[in-house]
Design a protein around this motif. Structure first.
Motif, PDB file in Angstrom:
ATOM      1  N   ALA A  69       0.800  -1.216  -0.116  1.00  0.00           N
ATOM      2  CA  ALA A  69      -0.017   0.042  -0.206  1.00  0.00           C
ATOM      3  C   ALA A  69       0.981   1.250   0.010  1.00  0.00           C
ATOM      4  O   ALA A  69       0.374   2.102  -0.602  1.00  0.00           O
ATOM      5  N   GLU A  70       1.922   1.243   0.602  1.00  0.00           N
ATOM      6  CA  GLU A  70       2.789   2.357   0.654  1.00  0.00           C
ATOM      7  C   GLU A  70       4.467   1.829   0.295  1.00  0.00           C
ATOM      8  O   GLU A  70       5.263   1.986   1.201  1.00  0.00           O
ATOM      9  N   PRO A  71       4.692   1.559  -1.094  1.00  0.00           N
ATOM     10  CA  PRO A  71       5.847   0.976  -1.437  1.00  0.00           C
ATOM     11  C   PRO A  71       7.191   1.985  -1.228  1.00  0.00           C
ATOM     12  O   PRO A  71       8.189   1.445  -0.850  1.00  0.00           O
ATOM     13  N   TRP A  72       6.948   3.420  -1.137  1.00  0.00           N
ATOM     14  CA  TRP A  72       7.932   4.216  -0.694  1.00  0.00           C
ATOM     15  C   TRP A  72       8.522   4.105   0.604  1.00  0.00           C
ATOM     16  O   TRP A  72       9.719   4.172   0.713  1.00  0.00           O
ATOM     17  N   ARG A  73       8.016   3.315   1.677  1.00  0.00           N
ATOM     18  CA  ARG A  73       8.296   3.160   2.780  1.00  0.00           C
ATOM     19  C   ARG A  73       9.403   2.096   2.836  1.00  0.00           C
ATOM     20  O   ARG A  73       9.906   1.994   4.038  1.00  0.00           O
ATOM     21  N   ILE A  74       9.580   1.333   1.807  1.00  0.00           N
ATOM     22  CA  ILE A  74      10.695   0.303   1.777  1.00  0.00           C
ATOM     23  C   ILE A  74      11.989   0.790   2.161  1.00  0.00           C
ATOM     24  O   ILE A  74      12.774   0.262   2.698  1.00  0.00           O
ATOM     25  N   LEU A  75      12.184   2.529   1.606  1.00  0.00           N
ATOM     26  CA  LEU A  75      13.374   2.888   1.814  1.00  0.00           C
ATOM     27  C   LEU A  75      13.286   3.664   3.245  1.00  0.00           C
ATOM     28  O   LEU A  75      14.447   4.467   3.245  1.00  0.00           O
TER      29      LEU A  75
END
Length: 266
Positions: A69-75
């Motif tokens: 849902a929030e792929p940017w949070r992988i980084l």
């Protein structure tokens, strides 16, 4: 004591322990590399890189629904979130490939043991959570009137200390608002530290945030009560009002959900 202040920097206890452990590991492997075998230095570099990447990957895979849902949070590694069994597996794989001799293996094992000992010492010193009771203070409610903080006891409480000028507070606030709306079994308190009503109302309206129980703490009495040196801080209180655990710094969705689950299970 789960927060440590060093000059202007504030570290969560677990993160300080990790930093110290990594620092000691680098120093120990540097010494072993110069005195035993230079290949120990190459091993330590790849062990750190591989271990860090694998630990993050394991955490992301274990919480795939949230990260989809929030792929940017992988980084967003500053939020924390690492799987240490995955890190251990990566270090073991690197060791099999690079530690070819008994001499290098001994140097690597000794370095790793010293680093783990240093990490454990700092962890033990910084991660004890005293069962501090909720402060007996009366705070202004942004909706009007004064509210005794102790009136919220009797139910598990998530108490967030924040300010609108604090970037990590601003980043975590939309997620906190969503969680507060979806977890009625827990009372969420958003205790602003040191700001005027106008500044708080301007921030909330500008961000279109709807938060329950926004309380004003202009003298920062709550932060002083819990001896918190920085923001944001999220405290988890039992139905008796006593502190169970806390999170220093920006909190991730996974960390918040995990802490709430532990709080409800106690």
């Amino acid at each position: 004591m789960q927060a440590v202040s060093i000059g202007p920097l504030v570290f969560a206890g677990d993160r300080l322990a990790a930093i110290v452990g990594i620092g000691v590991f680098m120093v120990a492997t540097s010494i072993m590399s110069s005195r035993l075998d230079p290949r120990i230095g190459r091993w330590s570099t790849w062990a750190l890189i591989g271990g860090f990447a694998a630990a993050r990957l394991g955490h992301v895979i274990g919480n795939a629904t949230s990260f989809t849902a929030e792929p940017w949070r992988i980084l967003a590694v500053w939020q924390g979130g690492f799987s240490w069994p995955w890190a251990a597996g990566s270090v073991a794989a690197v060791s099999v490939v690079l530690l070819r001799t008994r001499r290098t293996a001994i140097g690597a094992v000794v370095s790793l043991a010293i680093a783990l000992f240093a990490w454990n010492v700092v962890w033990q010193l910084t991660n004890a959570t005293p069962s501090t009771p909720m402060p007996d203070v009366v705070l202004e409610n942004i909706k009007g009137g004064d509210t005794p903080l102790t009136s919220f006891s009797g139910k598990p409480v998530v108490l967030n200390l924040w300010a609108s000028w604090c970037p990590p507070c601003r980043r975590e606030m939309p997620m906190m608002a969503e969680m507060a709306a979806s977890r009625p079994e827990v009372t969420f308190l958003f205790v602003n530290q040191g700001e005027r009503r106008a500044a708080i109302e301007s921030f909330l309206s500008g961000q279109t945030l709807t938060l329950p129980n926004v309380l004003l703490d202009p003298r920062q009495e709550v932060a002083r009560h819990y001896a918190m040196p920085g923001l944001p801080v999220t405290l988890f209180l039992g139905p008796d009002g006593k502190l169970r655990s806390l999170h220093v710094g920006e909190i991730s969705r996974e960390a918040l959900m995990s802490a709430i689950s532990r709080l409800l299970a106690q």
